[in-house]
Enzyme design. Structure first.
Site, PDB file in Angstrom:
ATOM      1  N   CYS A  55       0.828  -1.208   0.000  1.00  0.00           N
ATOM      2  CA  CYS A  55       0.000   0.000   0.000  1.00  0.00           C
ATOM      3  C   CYS A  55       0.868   1.265   0.000  1.00  0.00           C
ATOM      4  CB  CYS A  55      -0.917  -0.017   1.226  1.00  0.00           C
ATOM      5  SG  CYS A  55      -2.029   1.397   1.268  1.00  0.00           S
ATOM      6  N   CYS A  59       0.256   5.068   6.928  1.00  0.00           N
ATOM      7  CA  CYS A  59      -0.392   4.874   8.240  1.00  0.00           C
ATOM      8  C   CYS A  59       0.625   4.209   9.198  1.00  0.00           C
ATOM      9  CB  CYS A  59      -1.636   4.025   8.092  1.00  0.00           C
ATOM     10  SG  CYS A  59      -2.718   4.599   6.745  1.00  0.00           S
ATOM     11  N   CYS A  62       0.411   0.480  10.339  1.00  0.00           N
ATOM     12  CA  CYS A  62      -0.044  -0.572   9.420  1.00  0.00           C
ATOM     13  C   CYS A  62       1.078  -1.419   8.819  1.00  0.00           C
ATOM     14  CB  CYS A  62      -0.875   0.042   8.297  1.00  0.00           C
ATOM     15  SG  CYS A  62      -1.619  -1.253   7.259  1.00  0.00           S
ATOM     16  N   CYS A  99     -16.149  -9.980   6.002  1.00  0.00           N
ATOM     17  CA  CYS A  99     -15.546  -8.665   5.742  1.00  0.00           C
ATOM     18  C   CYS A  99     -14.289  -8.835   4.891  1.00  0.00           C
ATOM     19  CB  CYS A  99     -15.139  -7.995   7.049  1.00  0.00           C
ATOM     20  SG  CYS A  99     -16.476  -7.865   8.216  1.00  0.00           S
ATOM     21  N   CYS A 130     -19.244  -7.124   3.929  1.00  0.00           N
ATOM     22  CA  CYS A 130     -18.624  -5.849   4.310  1.00  0.00           C
ATOM     23  C   CYS A 130     -17.318  -5.746   3.535  1.00  0.00           C
ATOM     24  CB  CYS A 130     -18.353  -5.831   5.815  1.00  0.00           C
ATOM     25  SG  CYS A 130     -17.516  -4.326   6.365  1.00  0.00           S
ATOM     26  N   CYS A 190     -19.536   1.045   8.720  1.00  0.00           N
ATOM     27  CA  CYS A 190     -18.747   0.449   9.798  1.00  0.00           C
ATOM     28  C   CYS A 190     -17.572   1.400   9.978  1.00  0.00           C
ATOM     29  CB  CYS A 190     -18.280  -0.944   9.380  1.00  0.00           C
ATOM     30  SG  CYS A 190     -17.088  -1.673  10.512  1.00  0.00           S
ATOM     31  N   ARG A 262     -17.729  -3.124  18.066  1.00  0.00           N
ATOM     32  CA  ARG A 262     -16.904  -4.321  17.834  1.00  0.00           C
ATOM     33  C   ARG A 262     -15.586  -4.270  18.589  1.00  0.00           C
ATOM     34  NH1 ARG A 262     -16.377  -5.021  12.201  1.00  0.00           N
ATOM     35  NH2 ARG A 262     -18.458  -5.867  12.337  1.00  0.00           N
TER      36      ARG A 262
HETATM   37  N1  SAM Z   1      -6.665   0.300   3.143  1.00  0.00           N
HETATM   38  C1  SAM Z   1      -7.968   0.512   3.619  1.00  0.00           C
HETATM   39  C2  SAM Z   1      -8.050   1.650   4.618  1.00  0.00           C
HETATM   40  O1  SAM Z   1      -7.059   2.005   5.206  1.00  0.00           O
HETATM   41  O2  SAM Z   1      -9.170   2.154   4.798  1.00  0.00           O
HETATM   42  C3  SAM Z   1      -8.608  -0.728   4.233  1.00  0.00           C
HETATM   43  C4  SAM Z   1      -7.768  -1.660   5.090  1.00  0.00           C
HETATM   44  S1  SAM Z   1      -7.088  -0.979   6.589  1.00  0.00           S
HETATM   45  C5  SAM Z   1      -5.953  -2.239   7.047  1.00  0.00           C
HETATM   46  C6  SAM Z   1      -8.450  -1.062   7.723  1.00  0.00           C
HETATM   47  C7  SAM Z   1      -8.224  -0.615   9.138  1.00  0.00           C
HETATM   48  O3  SAM Z   1      -7.460  -1.574   9.861  1.00  0.00           O
HETATM   49  C8  SAM Z   1      -7.462   0.672   9.376  1.00  0.00           C
HETATM   50  O4  SAM Z   1      -8.248   1.813   9.188  1.00  0.00           O
HETATM   51  C9  SAM Z   1      -7.080   0.536  10.846  1.00  0.00           C
HETATM   52  O5  SAM Z   1      -8.065   1.113  11.670  1.00  0.00           O
HETATM   53  C10 SAM Z   1      -7.011  -0.982  11.052  1.00  0.00           C
HETATM   54  N2  SAM Z   1      -5.633  -1.415  11.354  1.00  0.00           N
HETATM   55  C11 SAM Z   1      -4.625  -1.546  10.454  1.00  0.00           C
HETATM   56  N3  SAM Z   1      -3.498  -1.930  11.079  1.00  0.00           N
HETATM   57  C12 SAM Z   1      -3.787  -2.062  12.384  1.00  0.00           C
HETATM   58  C13 SAM Z   1      -3.032  -2.420  13.536  1.00  0.00           C
HETATM   59  N4  SAM Z   1      -1.729  -2.708  13.458  1.00  0.00           N
HETATM   60  N5  SAM Z   1      -3.645  -2.452  14.734  1.00  0.00           N
HETATM   61  C14 SAM Z   1      -4.976  -2.159  14.822  1.00  0.00           C
HETATM   62  N6  SAM Z   1      -5.741  -1.803  13.771  1.00  0.00           N
HETATM   63  C15 SAM Z   1      -5.156  -1.750  12.566  1.00  0.00           C
HETATM   64 FE1  SF4 Z   2      -2.829   1.241   3.392  1.00  0.00          FE
HETATM   65 FE2  SF4 Z   2      -2.735   0.118   5.779  1.00  0.00          FE
HETATM   66 FE3  SF4 Z   2      -3.214   2.724   5.583  1.00  0.00          FE
HETATM   67 FE4  SF4 Z   2      -5.103   0.931   4.746  1.00  0.00          FE
HETATM   68  S1  SF4 Z   2      -4.368   1.238   6.837  1.00  0.00           S
HETATM   69  S2  SF4 Z   2      -4.403   2.777   3.690  1.00  0.00           S
HETATM   70  S3  SF4 Z   2      -3.745  -0.703   3.996  1.00  0.00           S
HETATM   71  S4  SF4 Z   2      -1.318   1.672   4.984  1.00  0.00           S
END
Ligand code: SAM
Ligand code: SF4
Ligand code: DTB
Length: 346
Positions: A55, A59, A62, A99, A130, A190, A262
């Site tokens: 990606c 973030c 992530c 999901c 979802c 959600c 959740r």
């Molecule tokens: N890429 C898309 C986005 O960011 O909207 C969808 C997938 S993203 C992985 C979905 C959510 O997973 C993020 O918004 C975040 O809240 C959660 N998430 C990702 N990494 C995480 C982590 N290490 N611990 C807890 N929640 C996490």
């Molecule tokens: Fe990309 Fe992870 Fe951010 Fe979703 S949460 S936009 S997968 S970096």
């Protein structure tokens, strides 16, 4: 009398809830919970990463961001057949909602068409659907709705004033815009966030206040505890006191009384007793199955045992044509034997 659904919470009011004595807060949250929900029922969703890693976003939490060295291998979008096989297995294991997550900043139109095909097929199994695919425009949201998508997950992640310390590649307003497109397309929302990223209590209050003051409360509110992953900037951040996590669940329940709250990422790292407190405080939905997107979740056997120990039963989804009998405890229809009218296993 049931409390009215409000969209005008002030930060001071939310902070005052966080500051209540723990037992007082839990009592209030549980009372609100009972007014709106069966206190012994938990909705069960299964998560699948249909497009993993690589990606472009940054973030800080992530493991799927290409720029961090986390060991997550980038994979292409899965085929319809491969996703359907996983959805069938999730249904057989007792999930009522499936999901699907994709590590995109925002999908291309051709990606949305492919996901729409996947959604149609999963929906055909009689599961609620979802998806979480990143930012969407109005047309893309409408395409997914037409394909039978029930929910779209798009999190605010944190308070507006802390957001800039976690994500630099898109703005808070972008998230609010996507949520608006999702609502306008008639999809259920959600939307939640992550706690334990080094934010202050005031900022946790800010996240929940912002969620509760959206034009409509999200139908599902995932509260994630940060899963710390090596290679991400947030690895090693001071862990949150578990009771502060329970407080966050309780405040979410009070602010958004009718929503499903959740208990989302972070359960594998959480003591069973803390999870039990979360269910008492108003959490009534979980992810079920050994994996979240790339990180671990409790074993199915462990969750079945936990449901049994706590006399919890999974929520059934009754649809027009299909009844999804989704009790992961395989409860006897005679009920729990306590004479309370619930369907928990004896
Ligand atoms: N890429 C898309 C986005 O960011 O909207 C969808 C997938 S993203 C992985 C979905 C959510 O997973 C993020 O918004 C975040 O809240 C959660 N998430 C990702 N990494 C995480 C982590 N290490 N611990 C807890 N929640 C996490
Ligand atoms: Fe990309 Fe992870 Fe951010 Fe979703 S949460 S936009 S997968 S970096
Ligand atoms: C949400 O709020 N939490 C889920 C789901 N929505 C998509 C994702 C949790 C991801 C945890 C880190 C991982 O497994 O990669």
């Amino acid at each position: 009398m049931a409390q009215p659904i409000r969209h005008d919470w002030t930060r001071a009011e939310v902070a005052a809830l966080f500051a209540l004595p723990f037992n007082e807060l839990l009592h209030r949250a549980h009372s609100v919970h009972r007014e709106h929900h069966d206190p012994n029922a938990v909705q069960v969703s299964t998560l699948l990463s249909i497009k993993t890693g690589g990606c472009p976003e940054d973030c800080a939490y992530c493991p799927q961001a290409a720029r961090y060295d986390t060991g997550v291998e980038a994979q292409k979008l899965m085929s319809v057949d491969a996703v359907v096989a996983r959805a069938q297995a999730a249904k057989d294991a007792g999930a009522s909602r499936f999901c699907m997550g994709a590590a995109w900043r925002s999908p291309k139109d051709r990606d949305v068409l492919k996901v729409a095909e996947i959604v149609r097929a999963v929906k055909g199994l009689g599961l609620e659907t979802c998806a979480t695919l990143g930012m969407l425009n109005g047309e893309q949201a409408a395409t997914l709705k037409q394909a039978g998508l029930d929910y779209y997950n798009h999190n605010l992640d944190t308070a507006p004033e802390f957001y800039g310390e976690i994500i630099h590649t898109r703005q808070y307003q972008d998230r609010l815009d996507t949520l608006e497109h999702v609502r306008e397309a008639g999809l259920k929302t959600c939307c939640g966030g992550i706690v334990g990223m080094g934010e202050t209590r005031e900022q946790r209050a800010g996240l929940l206040q912002t969620l509760a003051n959206l034009p409509e409360h999200p139908e599902s509110v995932p509260i994630n505890q940060l899963v710390q992953v090596e290679g991400t900037p947030l690895n090693g951040v001071q862990a949150l006191d578990p009771f502060e996590f329970v407080r966050s669940i309780a405040v979410a329940r009070i602010l958004m009384p009718a929503s499903m709250v959740r208990l989302s990422a972070g359960r594998q790292q959480m003591d069973d007793a803390v999870q039990a407190l979360c269910f008492f405080a108003g959490a009534n939905s979980i992810f079920y199955g050994e994996k979240l997107l790339t990180t671990g979740n409790p074993d199915v056997e462990h969750d079945r045992a936990l449901f049994k120990r706590l006399d919890l039963h999974s929520l059934e989804v009754v649809e027009e044509a299909n009844t999804v009998h989704a009790d992961i405890m395989e409860a006897d229809s005679a009920g729990c034997g306590h004479g309370c009218g619930c369907s928990a296993a004896a």
